[in-house]
Design a protein around this motif. Structure first.
Motif, PDB file in Angstrom:
ATOM      1  N   LEU A 152      -3.751   4.285 -11.966  1.00  0.00           N
ATOM      2  CA  LEU A 152      -3.805   3.727 -10.615  1.00  0.00           C
ATOM      3  C   LEU A 152      -5.209   3.238 -10.271  1.00  0.00           C
ATOM      4  CD1 LEU A 152      -2.602   3.174  -7.817  1.00  0.00           C
ATOM      5  CD2 LEU A 152      -3.072   5.566  -7.227  1.00  0.00           C
ATOM      6  N   ALA A 153      -6.229   3.923 -10.785  1.00  0.00           N
ATOM      7  CA  ALA A 153      -7.607   3.526 -10.478  1.00  0.00           C
ATOM      8  C   ALA A 153      -7.921   2.153 -11.059  1.00  0.00           C
ATOM      9  CB  ALA A 153      -8.581   4.568 -11.028  1.00  0.00           C
ATOM     10  N   GLY A 203     -11.178   3.276  -8.052  1.00  0.00           N
ATOM     11  CA  GLY A 203     -10.913   1.848  -8.216  1.00  0.00           C
ATOM     12  C   GLY A 203     -11.833   0.998  -7.368  1.00  0.00           C
ATOM     13  N   PRO A 261      -3.951  10.304  -5.658  1.00  0.00           N
ATOM     14  CA  PRO A 261      -4.082   8.865  -5.399  1.00  0.00           C
ATOM     15  C   PRO A 261      -5.336   8.515  -4.615  1.00  0.00           C
ATOM     16  CG  PRO A 261      -2.312   9.844  -4.082  1.00  0.00           C
ATOM     17  CD  PRO A 261      -2.712  10.865  -5.083  1.00  0.00           C
ATOM     18  N   ARG A 262      -5.786   9.400  -3.737  1.00  0.00           N
ATOM     19  CA  ARG A 262      -6.977   9.084  -2.948  1.00  0.00           C
ATOM     20  C   ARG A 262      -8.195   8.952  -3.856  1.00  0.00           C
ATOM     21  NH1 ARG A 262     -10.974  12.141  -0.575  1.00  0.00           N
ATOM     22  NH2 ARG A 262     -11.982  11.191   1.256  1.00  0.00           N
ATOM     23  N   ILE A 322      -8.274  -4.735  -5.798  1.00  0.00           N
ATOM     24  CA  ILE A 322      -9.389  -4.880  -4.856  1.00  0.00           C
ATOM     25  C   ILE A 322     -10.187  -6.147  -5.162  1.00  0.00           C
ATOM     26  CG2 ILE A 322     -11.591  -3.860  -4.134  1.00  0.00           C
ATOM     27  CD1 ILE A 322     -10.220  -1.103  -4.582  1.00  0.00           C
ATOM     28  N   ALA A 335      -5.998  -0.398  -9.155  1.00  0.00           N
ATOM     29  CA  ALA A 335      -6.612  -0.613  -7.843  1.00  0.00           C
ATOM     30  C   ALA A 335      -7.860  -1.475  -7.965  1.00  0.00           C
ATOM     31  CB  ALA A 335      -6.955   0.737  -7.212  1.00  0.00           C
ATOM     32  N   HIS A 336      -8.634  -1.283  -9.026  1.00  0.00           N
ATOM     33  CA  HIS A 336      -9.830  -2.104  -9.254  1.00  0.00           C
ATOM     34  C   HIS A 336      -9.460  -3.585  -9.327  1.00  0.00           C
ATOM     35  CE1 HIS A 336     -10.676  -4.091 -13.175  1.00  0.00           C
ATOM     36  NE2 HIS A 336     -11.885  -4.270 -12.673  1.00  0.00           N
ATOM     37  N   ASP A 372      -8.163   8.287  -7.033  1.00  0.00           N
ATOM     38  CA  ASP A 372      -7.974   7.114  -7.882  1.00  0.00           C
ATOM     39  C   ASP A 372      -8.325   5.834  -7.132  1.00  0.00           C
ATOM     40  OD1 ASP A 372      -7.217   8.473 -10.169  1.00  0.00           O
ATOM     41  OD2 ASP A 372      -5.093   8.462  -9.654  1.00  0.00           O
ATOM     42  N   LEU A 373      -7.916   5.756  -5.884  1.00  0.00           N
ATOM     43  CA  LEU A 373      -8.224   4.553  -5.106  1.00  0.00           C
ATOM     44  C   LEU A 373      -9.725   4.424  -4.858  1.00  0.00           C
ATOM     45  CD1 LEU A 373      -5.282   4.635  -2.544  1.00  0.00           C
ATOM     46  CD2 LEU A 373      -5.579   3.060  -4.465  1.00  0.00           C
TER      47      LEU A 373
END
Length: 546
Positions: free
Chosen positions: A303-304, A12, A5-6, A311, A307-308, A8-9
């Motif tokens: 998730l990326a 993103g 997840p890190r 954000i 997250a985009h 991917d974030l």
């Protein structure tokens, strides 16, 4: 959603920074305004990430879609664009339910590779004005716009913007080789923004952002205008499907072990295009530039992309003032580096060395993507690749003269075989009897001489089209005009219909010269030659010396 997840974030975040000016710019270019571009990036980006078929795809407004929307905006206004988006969403959902996405797997690799090369060139050329620090010249051809931007720069050169763009691009490319896991695009953009602020560089920045998204509404929908908008909606849906699925395929090629679900991707894009207009957004599609940034930034799951979108939503509501200070030249550097890294030089070189046909399709698709547009480029690539494939299949088709011995029933002497071989010739047709190969067969058959009977063995014919059937019928008639009797054997189930419908074997059917097996055809030919007095009667054959 993802095992990392890190990363991917961070991916993103990187994509969001890249997507922000693109969303603003494409919204403005479409005529709908910056707010429309942001709404599309947030709403469509989130829904496509959740429901789409690619874990790496990033969706939003794109340059190719903007080109299609401009004339719709001019003719039907903002309400027309929003209505077209809803109609295109419905069409995409219908395509997904009809499982139309699987047909994208039929797109040849050279077409996809050529598309990737071409779109990378387009992305790079699009960054020329911002990288040089000059206003974007008027024009709808990316090559002309880049050329005019270079001329404007040479007329009034300035070092600040090119330095920022080159520094960001070089930092990304060098950093990716040194530490691939580090998001150097974020670091490079942040450093460029800080340097521009501290040094007071006179470079263009992102303009002020809107303070939020509008409430969802269907007030734009005019049911009476729907019939006139169906044709534009079909064009928008076709572009969205094509660009999204090709972008997803490119993302698969850039990653290791990832494969998208094309039907689910169409479904996700359909939902995204249904929802975006409710918030004032323009039609969306999978975005190759943002998807490439996502993959190169280390994204491993959807998730990326989600997250985009999140954000961007946060930026719209809270950080518009900070982001507005980012130099456009820094973002141009990000996309220049992305375009460079999109092209796998080894893969392209290998395909260019593969065959002349593959090389031609790749280069033609790339050139058409650059000179025309995405849809036309892919259509051209598919047509050329299909023609070359058909040519290769036709070359596999053969017409071979076969000995009679294996087909004659019973025991026969060498003298009998020699006597029959003087009058009967058997040919076996192998492979597809298509228009591309049939003329070669006609030429070979028409050159036969000094025989009384020709037997055409068709048990190994794999396909028959109308042109092949017509040419075969022409060959039979030419042989018959020369006094040669023609028999046919072994026609497969399914091949009788085109051959009979087009008259290729109608006369032979009526004369009883079409047989299920070759031995039956040879026996009938032998009996016919006896009745014509060409071969001796059975009692005379028995008297031949053994």
């Amino acid at each position: 959603m993802g095992r990392r997840p890190r990363r991917d974030l961070l991916a993103g975040l990187t994509v969001a920074i890249v997507a922000l000016p693109l969303a603003l710019g494409f919204g403005i270019s479409s005529g709908m305004g910056a707010e429309a571009g942001l709404a599309t990036a947030v709403v469509a980006g989130a829904l496509a990430a959740l429901f789409g078929g690619s874990g790496l795809q990033v969706s939003g407004p794109t340059g190719a879609m903007t080109v299609v929307l401009v004339p719709i905006m001019h003719e039907h206004g903002a309400s027309g664009v929003l209505t077209v988006g809803v109609l295109a969403g419905l069409l995409l959902v219908a395509l997904a339910l009809g499982r139309a996405g699987r047909y994208m797997a039929l797109v040849p690799a050279p077409v996809v590779e050529g598309f990737t090369v071409g779109i990378a060139c387009v992305i790079g050329l699009q960054q020329v004005p911002a990288a040089l620090g000059v206003p974007v010249p008027d024009g709808d051809k990316v090559t002309a716009v880049a050329w005019n931007a270079a001329r404007d720069f040479l007329a009034h050169p300035g070092w600040q913007a090119p330095t920022v763009a080159v520094a960001v691009a070089v930092s990304m490319l060098a950093g990716a080789r040194w530490r691939p896991a580090v998001p150097f695009s974020v670091l490079a953009v942040a450093a460029a923004t800080a340097a521009a602020e501290l040094a007071g560089l006179p470079v263009a920045r992102i303009s002020d952002l809107p303070a939020g998204l509008p409430a969802p509404s269907l007030a734009f929908l005019d049911v009476t205008a729907v019939p006139s908008l169906l044709a534009p909606a079909v064009a928008v849906a076709a572009l969205a499907a094509l660009e999204s699925l090709l972008s997803a395929a490119v993302a698969d090629g850039m990653s290791v072990g990832h494969r998208h679900d094309p039907d689910r991707e169409l479904f996700g894009q359909g939902l995204a295009n249904l929802a975006a207009p409710l918030f004032g957004g323009v039609p969306a599609t999978g975005a190759i530039a943002r998807t490439a940034v996502n993959v190169r930034s280390g994204a491993g799951s959807r998730l990326a992309a989600l997250a985009h979108a999140g954000i961007l939503a946060v930026i719209v509501f809270t950080a518009s003032g900070l982001v507005s200070r980012i130099p456009l030249a820094a973002l141009a550097g990000v996309l220049l580096a992305t375009a460079f890294r999109m092209v796998e030089a080894g893969s392209v070189a290998a395909m260019l060395r593969s065959t002349r046909g593959d090389a031609a399709v790749l280069l033609l698709t790339a050139a058409a993507t650059l000179a025309l547009d995405l849809v036309q480029a892919v259509i051209i690539g598919l047509v050329v690749a299909g023609a070359l494939a058909l040519r290769a299949v036709a070359r596999d088709a053969r017409l071979d003269r076969m000995p009679l011995r294996p087909d004659l029933p019973g025991d026969h002497t060498e003298e009998e075989h020699a006597l029959l071989a003087e009058h009967i010739v058997a040919y076996r047709l192998d492979g597809p009897l298509l228009f591309a190969a049939a003329h070669r067969f006609l030429l070979e058959l028409s050159e036969l001489a000094d025989v009384s009977v020709v037997i055409l063995r068709m048990s190994r014919v794999t396909a028959v089209d109308a042109s092949g059937a017509l040419v075969l019928g022409d060959a039979v008639r030419r042989l018959q005009r020369r006094g040669i009797t023609v028999y046919v054997s072994g026609i497969r189930d399914g091949h009788h219909q085109p051959l009979r419908a087009l008259g290729a074997i109608a006369g032979l059917d009526e004369a009883g010269r079409v047989f299920a097996t070759t031995p039956e055809a040879i026996a009938a030919a032998r009996d016919g030659l006896r009745r014509a007095g060409v071969l001796p009667p059975p009692e005379a054959e028995a008297a031949l010396p053994g």
